[in-house]
Design a protein around this motif. Structure first.
Motif, PDB file in Angstrom:
ATOM      1  N   ILE A 162       4.430   4.516  -9.987  1.00  8.59           N
ATOM      2  CA  ILE A 162       4.171   5.672  -9.134  1.00  8.59           C
ATOM      3  C   ILE A 162       2.894   5.501  -8.313  1.00  8.59           C
ATOM      4  O   ILE A 162       2.864   5.808  -7.114  1.00  8.59           O
ATOM      5  N   ALA A 163       1.837   5.002  -8.928  1.00  8.69           N
ATOM      6  CA  ALA A 163       0.573   4.835  -8.205  1.00  8.69           C
ATOM      7  C   ALA A 163       0.737   3.846  -7.052  1.00  8.69           C
ATOM      8  O   ALA A 163       0.236   4.070  -5.947  1.00  8.69           O
ATOM      9  N   HIS A 164       1.426   2.741  -7.312  1.00 11.90           N
ATOM     10  CA  HIS A 164       1.633   1.721  -6.280  1.00 11.90           C
ATOM     11  C   HIS A 164       2.513   2.272  -5.151  1.00 11.90           C
ATOM     12  O   HIS A 164       2.236   2.063  -3.962  1.00 11.90           O
ATOM     13  N   ALA A 165       3.568   2.995  -5.516  1.00 15.28           N
ATOM     14  CA  ALA A 165       4.433   3.605  -4.509  1.00 15.28           C
ATOM     15  C   ALA A 165       3.654   4.606  -3.668  1.00 15.28           C
ATOM     16  O   ALA A 165       3.839   4.701  -2.448  1.00 15.28           O
ATOM     17  N   SER A 166       2.772   5.358  -4.309  1.00 19.24           N
ATOM     18  CA  SER A 166       1.959   6.342  -3.594  1.00 19.24           C
ATOM     19  C   SER A 166       1.056   5.667  -2.575  1.00 19.24           C
ATOM     20  O   SER A 166       0.836   6.180  -1.470  1.00 19.24           O
ATOM     21  N   THR A 167       0.530   4.495  -2.924  1.00 16.50           N
ATOM     22  CA  THR A 167      -0.328   3.742  -2.010  1.00 16.50           C
ATOM     23  C   THR A 167       0.455   3.316  -0.776  1.00 16.50           C
ATOM     24  O   THR A 167      -0.031   3.417   0.356  1.00 16.50           O
ATOM     25  N   TYR A 168       1.670   2.846  -0.972  1.00 18.34           N
ATOM     26  CA  TYR A 168       2.504   2.419   0.149  1.00 18.34           C
ATOM     27  C   TYR A 168       2.927   3.602   1.022  1.00 18.34           C
ATOM     28  O   TYR A 168       2.995   3.488   2.248  1.00 18.34           O
ATOM     29  N   LEU A 169       3.224   4.726   0.383  1.00 19.32           N
ATOM     30  CA  LEU A 169       3.682   5.898   1.124  1.00 19.32           C
ATOM     31  C   LEU A 169       2.549   6.625   1.842  1.00 19.32           C
ATOM     32  O   LEU A 169       2.748   7.223   2.901  1.00 19.32           O
TER      33      LEU A 169
END
Length: 347
Positions: free
Chosen positions: A206-213
């Motif tokens: 989730i944290a990594h996806a949040s960074t990309y989004l």
């Protein structure tokens, strides 16, 4: 295997309210009367998730439109072309069309055209597609990302459209893709893409996806009736069902903000504990996305909810007894409230 400990540990509060102005969105349908034709810089793409790379492309289209003194319009597709080209293996999407439109409006887009991708559109030549677009907007520049092509057999490449544009009064501008410069050097600054975000969400990163989004990953759906097992054990949950294939986080328990009346001025955020899986303790066989709203007592059936995932606490576990499950669920809820910066909720 993803380590939940690498996820976010603190969130300052619920996400910013994101309001959709439906008057600035046109869902194109067949021979419907077009809106007033306007000159514009037109950005074309699927834009699933409207991630940081998309935001950069739209920002460049916005700047170009401002420079020319005309509107900035985005054309996105629904259904996603992959759902038409591969109907038996539909791509799980990061976002819905209305979420995309709302995020685009925040980025300064004047109007969003949601274009139907069907057999007719698939069979059009690139010239026929552009002529169809001119029923709604007069492009003075078309902005796109890497690998762009429209029309039958994807023959309408950037070069083909540029040649067509020279005789029809528009330029074609390609935007360089955005990479993750903060990622481990061993990854070679990977491209920020919708497919990469889908993989991150589906592995619980989730944290990594949040960074990309550039924001928390979301999951929009309608609350449907279930077997009410959660209510029986003291944790009434809302069974959130999407209206199409959605990128769903890896089975487990998550802290999330639950948005009621999403994308409207009446939106309200509640702290939530989300369970994803097939309920192994109860020998379940159907994968569910269930939201528990600590301290909330009301009827959510038939409501649309949007889940904003913050962190993954743990994986799915088969407990030896209901009491053991309830003990763990109480601990999970307390952890979720802590991560969301919310006070403990007492019955």
């Amino acid at each position: 295997m993803h380590d939940p400990a690498t996820d976010l540990t603190h969130v300052p509060g619920p996400p910013c309210r994101n309001i959709l102005d439906s008057a600035r969105v046109t869902f194109v349908q067949g021979a419907m009367p077009p809106p007033v034709t306007r000159e514009a810089v037109v950005a074309i793409g699927n834009f699933d998730g409207v991630h940081r790379g998309h935001a950069d492309l739209i920002a460049q289209a916005r700047r170009e439109a401002t420079r020319r003194g005309i509107e900035c319009v985005v054309l996105t597709f629904d259904p996603h072309p992959a759902h038409v080209l591969h109907p038996h293996e539909p791509t799980p999407l990061v976002s819905t069309p209305i979420e995309r439109a709302a995020w685009m409006q925040v980025l300064g887009v004047d109007h969003v055209l949601v274009w139907p991708f069907d057999a007719d559109v698939q069979s059009q030549t690139s010239e026929q597609f552009v002529r169809a677009v001119t029923r709604f907007v007069q492009p003075r520049a078309i902005v796109h990302g890497p690998g762009f092509a429209v029309g039958r057999g994807r023959a309408g490449t950037s070069a083909v459209l540029a040649e067509f544009g020279r005789t029809h009064g528009f330029d074609v501008l390609e935007v360089v893709p955005v990479t993750d410069q903060n990622d481990d050097a061993a990854h070679g600054s990977p491209l920020i893409s919708s497919s990469a975000i889908r993989r991150l969400v589906e592995t619980g990163s989730i944290a990594h996806a949040s960074t990309y989004l550039g924001r928390l990953p979301t999951y929009l759906g309608t609350v449907e009736h279930g077997n009410k097992m959660g209510r029986i054990i003291g944790f009434p949950t809302a069974n959130v069902h999407p209206d199409g294939p959605r990128a769903t986080p890896l089975d487990g328990v998550y802290a999330a903000w639950v948005e009621r009346n999403p994308l409207s001025p009446n939106a309200v955020f509640h702290p939530g504990a989300i369970s994803i899986g097939d309920r192994p303790t109860f020998n379940g066989t159907i994968r569910l996305v269930e939201a528990f709203l600590p301290g909330f007592d009301g009827d959510l059936y038939g409501e649309e909810l949007r889940l904003h995932f913050v962190a993954r606490l743990r994986g799915q576990v088969r407990f030896g007894s209901i009491d053991a499950l309830v003990t763990q669920m109480n601990a999970d809820v307390a952890t979720c409230l802590h991560l969301l910066g919310e006070p403990a909720k007492h019955p």
